[in-house]
Design an enzyme around this catalytic site. Sequence first.
Site, mmCIF file in Angstrom:
data_model
loop_
_atom_site.group_PDB
_atom_site.id
_atom_site.type_symbol
_atom_site.label_atom_id
_atom_site.label_comp_id
_atom_site.label_asym_id
_atom_site.label_seq_id
_atom_site.Cartn_x
_atom_site.Cartn_y
_atom_site.Cartn_z
ATOM 1 N N HIS A 1 0.878 -1.756 -0.444
ATOM 2 C CA HIS A 1 -0.335 -0.051 0.228
ATOM 3 C C HIS A 1 0.842 1.432 0.362
ATOM 4 C CE1 HIS A 1 -3.613 2.875 0.446
ATOM 5 N NE2 HIS A 1 -2.432 3.380 1.056
ATOM 6 N N CYS A 2 0.669 2.115 -1.291
ATOM 7 C CA CYS A 2 1.839 3.261 -0.558
ATOM 8 C C CYS A 2 1.077 3.961 -0.691
ATOM 9 C CB CYS A 2 2.344 3.335 -2.402
ATOM 10 S SG CYS A 2 3.491 4.700 -2.635
ATOM 11 N N VAL A 3 1.323 5.307 0.437
ATOM 12 C CA VAL A 3 0.708 6.163 1.208
ATOM 13 C C VAL A 3 0.597 7.698 -0.030
ATOM 14 C CG1 VAL A 3 1.021 5.318 3.266
ATOM 15 C CG2 VAL A 3 2.686 6.803 2.650
#
Length: 317
Positions: free
Chosen positions: A152-154
Site C-alpha cells: 500500500h503506497c501512501v
Amino acid sequence: MCSCVDTGPPHAQVCSCVIPQCLQRAMQTLLHQLFHTRHPTFIVLHLLLQGLVYAEYTCEVFGYCQELEFSLPYLLLPYVLLGVNLVFFTLTCAANPGTITKANESLLLQVYKFDDVMFPKNSRCSTCDLRKPARSKHCRVCDRCVHRFDHHCVWVNNCIGAWNIRYFLIYLLTLMASAAAIAIMTAAFLLRLVAVSGLYQETYLDDLGHFQAVDTVFLIQHLFLAFPRIVFLLGFVIVLSLLLAGYLCFALYLAATNQTTNEWYKGNWTWCQHWPLVAWSLSAEPQIHQNIHSHGFWSNLQEIFLPATPSYKKKKK
Ligand SMILES: [Zn+2]
Ligand SMILES: [Zn+2]
C-alpha cells in the site's frame, strides 16, 4: 500526567517519563490516522513539493539558463517528464489495483498456482470472507483483498497490485527522471556560471589575511550565498534522484524476478526465522518459500504490463 511506574521496554519507560501520556496518545492517534487509514494528505504533500521544485526551476533556473543560451529542448525536458509523470500518477491513484470481489474470486483463484508455504490452498480472508487467490493479500488500510498485492503506497493513497503496478513503475521512472533532469540542468547552470565568471581563477583573503586560491569549498559557499534557493534545490533534487533511483532498481528487480514486495519481505523474514535450523541441523527441512512464478525475464515483464484480468481469462475459455 507523567508516569514513571510503567512496565515495558526501557525506551517506552523513558518516553512515558519525558512525554506526557496525553501527548503520547495524541501522537499514536496521529500516526495511526496517517499510516493506517486512507486519506489524501500525502498526495497533497507530493503535489506541493513537486509544485515548489518546478516553481523554483521556472522562476530562477530556467530564466538564467536562457540568458546563458542553453538549448531550449533540454530546458523543456523536465516539463515533458512532469506531464507524463502526472498522467501516470493519476492512473496509479485512480486505477483499481485488483480488488477481489465475490464476482471475480473464482476467476482470480485460477491465475496463480498455490505454493502451500506462503499461499496455502483453500484459505479465506477473515475480514472479507472471500477465498484467497495465491499472491493476494488483505490491505488493512483499504479494507479489501487485492490480487497480486505488492504494497500500500501512501504517496498515491492506493494499493499497488496486479492491475496498477505497470502505472506505478512508469510513475516512479518518470518521477526519478524529472528529478534527475532538474538536477542536471541546475548543476549545468551553476558550472556554466562559474566558467563564465572565471571565479575559479580568482583568489580570496582568508581569516589570517593570506591570499588563497579559490577551491571547491569556497565556490560552493560563494554560490550558496549568491543563489541560496538554487543551491538548496540542487541538493534536494540530487538526494531525491538517488533515493528514487535506488527504489526504482529494487522495484525493477522485483518485476524482473516476478516477486511482489509482500513476497520479498515475507520470504526474507521466513529465511531469517529458519536459517539457524538450516545452519545447525542437516536433518531439518524447514518450508522455505520458493519463487514458483518466475518464467524468465521477458515473460515476467509481460505479466506486469499485460496482467491477467477476469475478462481476459473469460475470453481464453
Ligand atoms: Zn480481505
Ligand atoms: Zn491499500
